[in-house]
Design a protein around this motif. Sequence first.
Motif, PDB file in Angstrom:
ATOM      1  N   ASP A 120       0.833  -1.194   0.000  1.00 24.95           N
ATOM      2  CA  ASP A 120       0.000   0.000   0.000  1.00 24.95           C
ATOM      3  C   ASP A 120       0.878   1.258   0.000  1.00 24.95           C
ATOM      4  OD1 ASP A 120      -2.605   1.442   0.580  1.00 24.95           O
ATOM      5  OD2 ASP A 120      -1.458   1.939   2.392  1.00 24.95           O
ATOM      6  N   GLU A 121       0.546   2.229  -0.826  1.00 22.83           N
ATOM      7  CA  GLU A 121       1.346   3.463  -0.948  1.00 22.83           C
ATOM      8  C   GLU A 121       1.440   4.227   0.371  1.00 22.83           C
ATOM      9  OE1 GLU A 121       3.236   4.536  -3.508  1.00 22.83           O
ATOM     10  OE2 GLU A 121       2.728   2.624  -4.455  1.00 22.83           O
ATOM     11  N   GLU A 122       0.367   4.258   1.121  1.00 27.84           N
ATOM     12  CA  GLU A 122       0.374   4.961   2.407  1.00 27.84           C
ATOM     13  C   GLU A 122       1.346   4.289   3.374  1.00 27.84           C
ATOM     14  OE1 GLU A 122      -0.167   7.407   5.617  1.00 27.84           O
ATOM     15  OE2 GLU A 122      -0.612   7.758   3.513  1.00 27.84           O
ATOM     16  N   ARG A 123       1.380   2.976   3.387  1.00 33.28           N
ATOM     17  CA  ARG A 123       2.304   2.258   4.268  1.00 33.28           C
ATOM     18  C   ARG A 123       3.750   2.500   3.849  1.00 33.28           C
ATOM     19  NH1 ARG A 123      -0.477  -3.414   6.128  1.00 33.28           N
ATOM     20  NH2 ARG A 123      -2.470  -2.473   6.630  1.00 33.28           N
ATOM     21  N   LYS A 124       3.995   2.536   2.559  1.00 33.49           N
ATOM     22  CA  LYS A 124       5.348   2.823   2.079  1.00 33.49           C
ATOM     23  C   LYS A 124       5.779   4.221   2.496  1.00 33.49           C
ATOM     24  CE  LYS A 124       4.839   1.579  -2.329  1.00 33.49           C
ATOM     25  NZ  LYS A 124       5.193   1.264  -3.732  1.00 33.49           N
ATOM     26  N   ARG A 125       4.895   5.192   2.325  1.00 32.83           N
ATOM     27  CA  ARG A 125       5.200   6.570   2.683  1.00 32.83           C
ATOM     28  C   ARG A 125       5.471   6.683   4.181  1.00 32.83           C
ATOM     29  NH1 ARG A 125       3.244  10.171   5.422  1.00 32.83           N
ATOM     30  NH2 ARG A 125       1.266   9.126   5.719  1.00 32.83           N
ATOM     31  N   ALA A 126       4.606   6.059   4.982  1.00 34.23           N
ATOM     32  CA  ALA A 126       4.760   6.117   6.436  1.00 34.23           C
ATOM     33  C   ALA A 126       6.070   5.465   6.871  1.00 34.23           C
ATOM     34  CB  ALA A 126       3.577   5.434   7.122  1.00 34.23           C
ATOM     35  N   TYR A 127       6.409   4.347   6.243  1.00 31.98           N
ATOM     36  CA  TYR A 127       7.666   3.669   6.567  1.00 31.98           C
ATOM     37  C   TYR A 127       8.865   4.547   6.229  1.00 31.98           C
ATOM     38  CZ  TYR A 127      11.605   0.493   6.278  1.00 31.98           C
ATOM     39  OH  TYR A 127      12.837  -0.085   6.426  1.00 31.98           O
TER      40      TYR A 127
ATOM     41  N   GLU B 206       9.047   7.796   5.887  1.00 31.21           N
ATOM     42  CA  GLU B 206       9.106   8.961   6.771  1.00 31.21           C
ATOM     43  C   GLU B 206       9.604   8.579   8.159  1.00 31.21           C
ATOM     44  OE1 GLU B 206       5.313  10.900   6.824  1.00 31.21           O
ATOM     45  OE2 GLU B 206       5.501  11.561   4.736  1.00 31.21           O
TER      46      GLU B 206
ATOM     47  N   ALA C  33       5.791   1.389  11.913  1.00 33.61           N
ATOM     48  CA  ALA C  33       5.642   1.515  10.463  1.00 33.61           C
ATOM     49  C   ALA C  33       6.200   0.283   9.750  1.00 33.61           C
ATOM     50  CB  ALA C  33       6.337   2.781   9.968  1.00 33.61           C
TER      51      ALA C  33
ATOM     52  N   ARG D  81       3.740  -2.608  10.135  1.00 32.80           N
ATOM     53  CA  ARG D  81       2.583  -2.396   9.252  1.00 32.80           C
ATOM     54  C   ARG D  81       2.960  -2.655   7.794  1.00 32.80           C
ATOM     55  NH1 ARG D  81      -1.834   0.575  11.684  1.00 32.80           N
ATOM     56  NH2 ARG D  81      -1.268   1.059  13.827  1.00 32.80           N
TER      57      ARG D  81
END
Length: 89
Positions: free
Chosen positions: A5-12, A14, A58, A61
């Motif tokens: 998931d793009e949101e999980r990648k971004r959160a990781y 960051e 992160a 997840r």
Amino acid sequence: MVRVDEERKRAYREAYAAWHEQLEALHRVFLDGEPMDPPKLKGLLNRESRAKARYDEARRRLLGLMEEVLDPFAESAQDHGSGGPGEAS
């Protein structure tokens, strides 16, 4: 190919960058001998610890290891409240 998931990648990404920044500052003090006043060192240690916890969350997840992150410092019902001294069982 693993799909994430793009949101999980971004959160990781960051969380990793934020932890790495705090870890580098910690290394400057402990490994390179950069001087730091005790109150500032305490703040740095706290920031690094919190950043590491956010990174760990992160990462879990991202890898799908757990959807909800449990707080390892939270008190459980087993720790307090049932069957302790002075309480009816």
